[in-house]
Scaffold this motif. Structure first.
Motif, PDB file in Angstrom:
ATOM      1  N   ALA A 152       0.925  -1.205   0.010  1.00 10.50           N
ATOM      2  CA  ALA A 152       0.211   0.077   0.131  1.00 10.50           C
ATOM      3  C   ALA A 152       0.722   1.237  -0.040  1.00 10.50           C
ATOM      4  O   ALA A 152       1.864   1.179   0.616  1.00 10.50           O
ATOM      5  CB  ALA A 152      -1.030  -0.030   1.196  1.00 10.50           C
ATOM      6  N   GLU A 216      -4.312   2.941   3.453  1.00  9.69           N
ATOM      7  CA  GLU A 216      -4.929   3.292   2.353  1.00  9.69           C
ATOM      8  C   GLU A 216      -4.138   4.016   1.397  1.00  9.69           C
ATOM      9  O   GLU A 216      -3.098   4.977   1.606  1.00  9.69           O
ATOM     10  CB  GLU A 216      -6.115   4.198   2.365  1.00  9.69           C
ATOM     11  CG  GLU A 216      -7.299   3.473   3.483  1.00  9.69           C
ATOM     12  CD  GLU A 216      -8.410   4.326   3.668  1.00  9.69           C
ATOM     13  OE1 GLU A 216      -9.701   3.885   3.725  1.00  9.69           O
ATOM     14  OE2 GLU A 216      -8.394   5.678   3.590  1.00  9.69           O
ATOM     15  N   ASP A 217      -4.320   3.971  -0.108  1.00 10.20           N
ATOM     16  CA  ASP A 217      -3.442   4.446  -1.171  1.00 10.20           C
ATOM     17  C   ASP A 217      -4.060   5.607  -1.827  1.00 10.20           C
ATOM     18  O   ASP A 217      -5.237   5.520  -2.616  1.00 10.20           O
ATOM     19  CB  ASP A 217      -3.204   3.327  -2.007  1.00 10.20           C
ATOM     20  CG  ASP A 217      -2.011   3.395  -2.856  1.00 10.20           C
ATOM     21  OD1 ASP A 217      -1.506   4.666  -3.386  1.00 10.20           O
ATOM     22  OD2 ASP A 217      -1.069   2.471  -3.059  1.00 10.20           O
TER      23      ASP A 217
END
Length: 457
Positions: A152, A216-217
């Motif tokens: 990620a 989260e990316d």
């Protein structure tokens, strides 16, 4: 004419210039790489103008420069297929529909790959932004780090200046996710592989400002903003996924143990500042297009710097705030407040609701020091309207809420040495016992006046 991919900043520039030629200024005459871009932006802003600038002949860097992309909220709205007054909703609608990146074997960014002893950062196009800056600075650099186990990514902006032929002095934010990833590398006794993107599509650049949970990316969010997966390639040495259609990418490692001199640099507060997190970024590979263009972001308290840093964070906070308080009609972070002020317009349904709203926003957004709440008929995009509401609706002895000892922003020059700040809410709504009718001009009279002025010009 070369046909560029739609995720290419050059395609964006060509399309936008065709659709909105009045909003792009191209300067063919020679300009200096020492403060001229900043001076042009400030001069235009003093006239109330915020066009994009395309500088085609910048001395000392051998590269065209595109800057001031994010100075106009109207322009950001157009990027998102919307308008400035619907900016937050448009951003959230796209950001909440992310796409996983699409990995390609090659792209425009792989046209030139320079590695090893051939790396020379002095060949990079860079500008000096302010007289008080220590050196030329990269202001648009998006550093990408990836979790060693999940892959990620974390994307974040970090200013950088040249430290040596193959290293940059940069400044990581001590509470950010990249800092966390670097400290994980430190615990393993390893340097941290990273890549810095200089010049991606504007929607990729906006996504890099998103405030996400760890793991989260932002590359997924970039896909959401683009409406399709972000096309990426892997960097040659560490395999970090970077935009395939970027202008320049620097690949290398952050040294968790090194502390190098960096700053001062003109920050969003309008003051020149040093940082305590001075990190060493050793560059092992330069990836670039053959004719790489510098996409620069104006530093200091420019409208561009403030908008780019704020729009995604505003959108997230405003979505939460409106969901909790449906009586809110608009939220605005004025450039005059340099991240530290916010204005809220609302139809107050019961006494004390404005205080509730102020406390909610002051609790959610750690940048904020002052929130002003006004009635829905006040145009909160105009400082003069908010000041009018304060002058006519506000009583200091009963309409102020002050909270002390909260975490603040490290760059706030008025904050305490330990980074805490007080926060204030000002209730400038009329309240239930207000007596007065606002003077107004009829729509018909306004239309007649506009027609008369058009005919007189």
């Amino acid at each position: 004419m070369t046909e560029y991919h739609k995720q290419d900043v050059r395609r964006f520039l060509a399309d936008y210039r065709e659709e909105h030629p009045e909003d792009v200024i191209t300067i063919d005459q020679p300009v200096l790489d020492d403060q001229d871009a900043t001076a042009l932006i400030w001069n235009l802003a003093d006239r109330g103008q915020h066009p994009m600038l395309h500088l085609k002949n910048v001395s000392g860097i051998g590269s065209e420069v595109l800057c001031n992309i994010f100075a106009s909220r109207d322009r950001i709205g157009r990027l998102l297929g919307s308008t400035a007054d619907r900016l937050h909703e448009a951003y959230q609608a796209r950001a909440n529909r992310p796409f996983t990146p699409e990995v390609l074997e090659e792209g425009a960014i792989t046209q030139e790959i320079i590695s090893g002893d051939a790396v020379d950062l002095n060949t990079l196009p860079m500008l000096k932004h302010f007289e008080t800056d220590r050196a030329k600075y990269i202001t648009s650099g998006v550093i990408i780090g990836e979790h060693p186990e999940t892959g990620a990514g974390n994307l974040s902006y970090h200013r950088a200046m040249i430290h040596s032929k193959n290293a940059l002095a940069t400044s990581l934010h001590s509470r950010g996710h990249l800092w966390r990833l670097m400290n994980m590398a430190k615990e393993r006794g390893e340097p941290m592989p990273v890549a810095m993107v200089i010049g991606g599509h504007p929607l990729f650049m906006i996504a890099a400002s998103a405030r996400l949970a760890f793991g989260e990316d932002e590359r997924d969010v970039a896909g959401g903003l683009l409406g399709e997966p972000l096309q990426v390639v892997r960097t040659p040495k560490h395999g970090i996924r970077v935009p395939a259609h970027a202008e320049i990418v620097l690949e290398g490692v952050l040294d968790p143990e090194a502390h190098v001199e960096e700053g001062p640099f003109g920050e969003f507060t309008g003051y020149s500042s040093d940082r305590s997190t001075n990190n060493l970024f050793t560059v092992e590979t330069i990836m670039r297009r053959r004719d790489a263009m510098l996409v620069s972001v104006a530093g200091g308290n420019s409208a561009e710097h403030l908008n780019l840093g704020r729009v995604p964070r505003e959108a997230e906070v405003v979505e939460k705030l409106k969901a909790r308080f449906p009586s809110i009609t608009a939220v605005h972070y004025p450039s005059s407040g340099t991240h530290f002020h916010a204005y809220i317009a609302m139809n107050q349904t019961r006494e004390g609701e404005a205080r509730q709203v102020m406390l909610g926003l002051l609790g959610w957004d750690q940048y904020l020091k002052t929130v002003v709440v006004v009635d829905a008929d006040v145009d909160i995009t105009r400082d003069s309207e908010v000041l009018w509401a304060l002058a006519t609706h506000f009583q200091p002895h009963k309409d102020v809420v002050i909270i002390e000892g909260l975490p603040g922003n490290a760059l706030d020059p008025s904050a305490s040495g330990i980074g805490t700040t007080s926060r204030m809410g000002l209730d400038a709504t009329r309240g239930p016992n207000f007596h007065g009718v606002r003077a107004r001009i009829s729509d018909e009279a306004c239309a007649r006046a506009a027609a008369l002025l058009r005919s007189a010009s």
